[in-house]
Design a protein around this motif. Structure first.
Motif, PDB file in Angstrom:
ATOM      1  N   VAL A 252       0.571  -1.045  -0.273  1.00  0.00           N
ATOM      2  CA  VAL A 252       0.026  -0.590  -0.082  1.00  0.00           C
ATOM      3  C   VAL A 252       0.689   1.174   0.078  1.00  0.00           C
ATOM      4  CG1 VAL A 252      -1.541   1.151   1.743  1.00  0.00           C
ATOM      5  CG2 VAL A 252      -1.719  -1.016   0.604  1.00  0.00           C
ATOM      6  N   PRO A 253       0.925   2.168  -0.422  1.00  0.00           N
ATOM      7  CA  PRO A 253       1.076   3.294  -0.919  1.00  0.00           C
ATOM      8  C   PRO A 253       2.256   4.083   0.943  1.00  0.00           C
ATOM      9  CG  PRO A 253      -0.478   3.683  -2.729  1.00  0.00           C
ATOM     10  CD  PRO A 253      -0.571   2.079  -1.621  1.00  0.00           C
ATOM     11  N   SER A 254       1.410   4.144   1.630  1.00  0.00           N
ATOM     12  CA  SER A 254       1.396   4.240   2.680  1.00  0.00           C
ATOM     13  C   SER A 254       2.440   4.301   3.414  1.00  0.00           C
ATOM     14  CB  SER A 254       0.572   4.856   3.378  1.00  0.00           C
ATOM     15  OG  SER A 254      -0.106   4.012   4.072  1.00  0.00           O
ATOM     16  N   GLN A 255       2.381   2.535   3.146  1.00  0.00           N
ATOM     17  CA  GLN A 255       3.149   0.915   3.864  1.00  0.00           C
ATOM     18  C   GLN A 255       4.228   1.804   3.354  1.00  0.00           C
ATOM     19  OE1 GLN A 255       1.701   0.154   7.191  1.00  0.00           O
ATOM     20  NE2 GLN A 255       0.905   2.198   6.507  1.00  0.00           N
ATOM     21  N   ARG A 256       4.325   1.668   1.998  1.00  0.00           N
ATOM     22  CA  ARG A 256       6.042   1.729   1.127  1.00  0.00           C
ATOM     23  C   ARG A 256       6.537   3.188   1.956  1.00  0.00           C
ATOM     24  NH1 ARG A 256       6.137  -0.884  -4.251  1.00  0.00           N
ATOM     25  NH2 ARG A 256       4.782  -1.515  -5.106  1.00  0.00           N
ATOM     26  N   THR A 257       6.100   4.205   1.763  1.00  0.00           N
ATOM     27  CA  THR A 257       6.824   5.236   2.335  1.00  0.00           C
ATOM     28  C   THR A 257       6.809   5.750   3.913  1.00  0.00           C
ATOM     29  OG1 THR A 257       4.607   6.865   0.758  1.00  0.00           O
ATOM     30  CG2 THR A 257       6.000   7.919   2.759  1.00  0.00           C
ATOM     31  N   ILE A 258       6.470   4.689   4.862  1.00  0.00           N
ATOM     32  CA  ILE A 258       6.766   4.393   5.909  1.00  0.00           C
ATOM     33  C   ILE A 258       7.841   3.466   5.895  1.00  0.00           C
ATOM     34  CG2 ILE A 258       6.149   4.200   7.945  1.00  0.00           C
ATOM     35  CD1 ILE A 258       3.540   5.071   7.580  1.00  0.00           C
ATOM     36  N   GLY A 259       8.036   1.914   5.642  1.00  0.00           N
ATOM     37  CA  GLY A 259       8.582   1.291   5.779  1.00  0.00           C
ATOM     38  C   GLY A 259       9.192   0.444   4.853  1.00  0.00           C
ATOM     39  N   GLY A 260       9.422   1.247   3.424  1.00  0.00           N
ATOM     40  CA  GLY A 260       9.897   0.339   2.047  1.00  0.00           C
ATOM     41  C   GLY A 260      11.709   1.406   2.025  1.00  0.00           C
ATOM     42  N   GLY A 330       0.365  11.297  -3.173  1.00  0.00           N
ATOM     43  CA  GLY A 330       0.067  10.129  -3.347  1.00  0.00           C
ATOM     44  C   GLY A 330       1.138   9.106  -1.781  1.00  0.00           C
ATOM     45  N   LEU A 331       1.672  10.083  -1.612  1.00  0.00           N
ATOM     46  CA  LEU A 331       2.710   9.179  -0.378  1.00  0.00           C
ATOM     47  C   LEU A 331       2.387   8.451   0.799  1.00  0.00           C
ATOM     48  CD1 LEU A 331       6.460  11.419  -1.279  1.00  0.00           C
ATOM     49  CD2 LEU A 331       5.586   8.902  -2.208  1.00  0.00           C
ATOM     50  N   ILE A 332       1.710   9.841   1.487  1.00  0.00           N
ATOM     51  CA  ILE A 332       0.923   9.074   2.733  1.00  0.00           C
ATOM     52  C   ILE A 332      -0.657  10.310   2.782  1.00  0.00           C
ATOM     53  CG2 ILE A 332       1.749  11.682   3.347  1.00  0.00           C
ATOM     54  CD1 ILE A 332       2.658   8.224   5.243  1.00  0.00           C
ATOM     55  N   GLU A 333      -1.057  10.450   1.664  1.00  0.00           N
ATOM     56  CA  GLU A 333      -2.538  11.289   2.150  1.00  0.00           C
ATOM     57  C   GLU A 333      -3.036  10.525   2.020  1.00  0.00           C
ATOM     58  OE1 GLU A 333       0.446  14.466   0.115  1.00  0.00           O
ATOM     59  OE2 GLU A 333       0.084  12.281  -0.077  1.00  0.00           O
ATOM     60  N   VAL A 334      -4.238  10.574   3.336  1.00  0.00           N
ATOM     61  CA  VAL A 334      -6.029   9.440   3.061  1.00  0.00           C
ATOM     62  C   VAL A 334      -6.308  10.309   4.175  1.00  0.00           C
ATOM     63  CG1 VAL A 334      -4.125   8.696   5.209  1.00  0.00           C
ATOM     64  CG2 VAL A 334      -6.456   7.692   3.977  1.00  0.00           C
ATOM     65  N   THR A 335      -7.128  10.020   4.330  1.00  0.00           N
ATOM     66  CA  THR A 335      -8.020  10.893   4.975  1.00  0.00           C
ATOM     67  C   THR A 335      -8.083  12.438   5.269  1.00  0.00           C
ATOM     68  OG1 THR A 335      -7.241  10.497   6.964  1.00  0.00           O
ATOM     69  CG2 THR A 335      -9.121   9.298   6.595  1.00  0.00           C
ATOM     70  N   MET A 336      -7.834  13.032   6.630  1.00  0.00           N
ATOM     71  CA  MET A 336      -7.573  14.300   6.556  1.00  0.00           C
ATOM     72  C   MET A 336      -6.145  15.265   5.784  1.00  0.00           C
ATOM     73  SD  MET A 336      -6.429  15.055  11.049  1.00  0.00           S
ATOM     74  CE  MET A 336      -4.824  14.283  11.246  1.00  0.00           C
ATOM     75  N   LEU A 337      -5.580  14.448   5.177  1.00  0.00           N
ATOM     76  CA  LEU A 337      -5.042  14.796   5.075  1.00  0.00           C
ATOM     77  C   LEU A 337      -4.749  14.947   3.600  1.00  0.00           C
ATOM     78  CD1 LEU A 337      -1.776  12.959   6.316  1.00  0.00           C
ATOM     79  CD2 LEU A 337      -2.027  14.973   6.810  1.00  0.00           C
ATOM     80  N   VAL A 353      -3.767   2.802  -9.165  1.00  0.00           N
ATOM     81  CA  VAL A 353      -4.606   1.500  -9.026  1.00  0.00           C
ATOM     82  C   VAL A 353      -5.137   2.431  -7.126  1.00  0.00           C
ATOM     83  CG1 VAL A 353      -3.614  -0.743  -7.429  1.00  0.00           C
ATOM     84  CG2 VAL A 353      -2.619  -0.402  -9.480  1.00  0.00           C
ATOM     85  N   PHE A 354      -4.066   2.362  -6.411  1.00  0.00           N
ATOM     86  CA  PHE A 354      -4.773   3.472  -5.338  1.00  0.00           C
ATOM     87  C   PHE A 354      -5.129   5.264  -5.386  1.00  0.00           C
ATOM     88  CE2 PHE A 354      -2.254   0.411  -4.094  1.00  0.00           C
ATOM     89  CZ  PHE A 354      -2.355  -0.735  -3.464  1.00  0.00           C
ATOM     90  N   PHE A 355      -6.145   5.165  -4.605  1.00  0.00           N
ATOM     91  CA  PHE A 355      -6.724   7.225  -4.493  1.00  0.00           C
ATOM     92  C   PHE A 355      -6.732   7.609  -4.058  1.00  0.00           C
ATOM     93  CE2 PHE A 355      -9.804  10.182  -3.969  1.00  0.00           C
ATOM     94  CZ  PHE A 355     -10.372  10.775  -5.254  1.00  0.00           C
ATOM     95  N   ASP A 356      -6.164   7.179  -2.367  1.00  0.00           N
ATOM     96  CA  ASP A 356      -5.293   7.860  -1.762  1.00  0.00           C
ATOM     97  C   ASP A 356      -4.045   7.072  -1.478  1.00  0.00           C
ATOM     98  OD1 ASP A 356      -6.614   5.919   0.162  1.00  0.00           O
ATOM     99  OD2 ASP A 356      -7.207   7.243   1.190  1.00  0.00           O
ATOM    100  N   SER A 357      -3.737   7.214   0.094  1.00  0.00           N
ATOM    101  CA  SER A 357      -2.171   6.522  -0.180  1.00  0.00           C
ATOM    102  C   SER A 357      -2.430   4.660   0.967  1.00  0.00           C
ATOM    103  CB  SER A 357      -1.210   7.248   1.171  1.00  0.00           C
ATOM    104  OG  SER A 357      -1.732   7.040   1.881  1.00  0.00           O
ATOM    105  N   TYR A 358      -3.678   4.540   0.804  1.00  0.00           N
ATOM    106  CA  TYR A 358      -4.478   3.870   0.979  1.00  0.00           C
ATOM    107  C   TYR A 358      -5.247   2.777   0.875  1.00  0.00           C
ATOM    108  CZ  TYR A 358      -5.447   1.090   5.971  1.00  0.00           C
ATOM    109  OH  TYR A 358      -5.492   0.132   7.148  1.00  0.00           O
ATOM    110  N   HIS A 359      -6.142   3.592  -0.422  1.00  0.00           N
ATOM    111  CA  HIS A 359      -7.680   2.878  -0.498  1.00  0.00           C
ATOM    112  C   HIS A 359      -7.383   2.779  -1.589  1.00  0.00           C
ATOM    113  CE1 HIS A 359      -8.925   5.049   3.818  1.00  0.00           C
ATOM    114  NE2 HIS A 359      -9.719   3.493   3.381  1.00  0.00           N
TER     115      HIS A 359
END
Length: 382
Positions: A252-260, A330-337, A353-359
């Motif tokens: 998932v994009p956010s998890q790639r950003t944080i841990g990849g 596209g790196l971390i933005e989700v919900t309020m971000l 594939v992804f609309f935000d960094s999670y969904h």
């Protein structure tokens, strides 16, 4: 050092967005959804009035993948999607609370079951009797099977979702009586999507569980919650249920950003945890299905492989952006971000594939739902 800098970026963005939203005007009201549902059906020509429904109703529990707006009016959480650019491609560009550019899997499933064009939330809308008779979603974005997960972000628990179902059942009895209510619930398709937030957020992004549990022990904790939910749903009359496993969380994009790392690869430890959970969940479901005192047919829906295919080899499906969300960087933005007042949005959503960094985007969801209907729904003998 790379992970530390990513964390600093995340904290700064979260704080800035939270401060901005505190003074922001109210977003779309969930009660507007009834008009939006009608408009969506008319605009897209979707629906199933001329086909016999395959089930009596669609009943949904879980997290943001299946939450069409139940979190909208929760005052204590930021886990909402009732603001642009969510709903970018929904009828009228309305952000209904769905964590996507348009439709979610329950909407697509309701269409495939010949029930109705969209599946609405239990909360924040004024239901017609027809809406209730064919089902709703009780899901709450960012919840999970770990009791700590919804507590951390102030959303509804899975137990509260079951309590909503109890209220729903009482409403049905008031409309059609006890005997018909039993028939509707017995003939319904129950669909559950939960657990991803437990691993992705509670375990890997907070200090509250990882210090006390290794991955196998935490998977065991989640399985306790999953089994309790399954038994409670079965006791409430569920007879046919699709129970979804976890996706490759590390892709998932956010998890790639944080841990990849610097190259934002799929993060192997998160994927390992998801696979361990999926294996244990299948074993649990197998035991329950073999138990003569358990009266629900549960079919395990494996979404790991199809989402990994889209996140790694999505070019085979016509996607050109696999690792970034459509919203903002596209790196971390989700919900309020992910807020159109502060963040841009990509021009061609269907290439992502992804609309935000999670969904995922609606187009990705369509592929996933098609995969589920080809491989798992036939096992439910609808």
């Amino acid at each position: 050092m790379m992970i530390t800098s990513r964390w600093r970026m995340l904290v700064v963005m979260v704080v800035a967005a939270a401060m901005a939203m505190a003074a922001a005007p109210a977003m779309v009201c969930g009660r507007d959804l009834n008009q939006t549902v009608t408009a969506q059906a008319m605009q897209q020509g979707q629906g199933s009035s001329n086909k016999k429904p395959l089930v009596t109703a669609l009943i949904v529990f879980g997290d943001s993948i299946v939450d069409p707006g139940n979190n909208n009016n929760l005052p204590s959480t930021r886990m909402k999607a009732n603001h642009a650019p969510y709903g970018k491609d929904f009828a009228g560009h309305v952000a209904t609370g769905r964590f996507s550019n348009a439709l979610l899997p329950p909407d697509l499933i309701a269409q495939r079951l010949n029930l109705k064009p969209l599946l609405g939330p239990w909360l924040n809308v004024e239901h017609t009797p027809e809406d209730l008779l064919t089902g709703v979603s009780f899901a709450s974005g960012a919840t999970g099977f770990d009791p700590l997960t919804p507590q951390l972000v102030n959303v509804f628990t899975m137990d509260q979702e079951l309590e909503f179902f109890d209220e729903y059942r009482r409403r049905l009895v008031g409309i059609v009586g006890e005997a018909e209510t039993r028939r509707i619930i017995a003939g319904a398709f129950f669909f559950v999507v939960s657990g991803t937030d437990d691993l992705a957020n509670t375990y890997f992004m907070t200090p509250y569980r990882a210090g006390d549990y290794d991955i196998p022990a935490y998977v065991d904790l989640l399985l306790v919650g999953a089994e309790a939910f399954l038994r409670n749903a079965s006791a409430r009359g569920a007879r046919k249920m699709g129970f979804t496993g976890m996706p490759p969380i590390g892709c998932v994009p956010s998890q790639r950003t944080i841990g990849g790392g610097p190259r934002r690869r799929c993060e192997a430890r998160r994927n390992y945890a998801a696979l361990m959970y999926n294996k244990a969940l299948q074993q649990l479901i197998g035991r329950l299905n073999a138990d003569p005192t358990f009266h629900t047919l549960v079919v395990y829906f494996d979404i790991y492989d199809i989402i990994e295919e889209l996140a790694v080899h999505g070019d085979r499906w016509g996607f050109t952006e696999l690792t970034h969300g459509c919203c903002g960087s596209g790196l971390i933005e989700v919900t309020m971000l992910c807020d159109a007042r502060y963040m841009g949005v990509c021009d061609d959503v269907d290439k992502h594939v992804f609309f935000d960094s999670y969904h995922p985007t609606q187009r990705a969801y369509e592929i996933i739902v098609d995969y589920i209907f080809k491989n798992y729904v036939p096992l439910m003998h609808l």
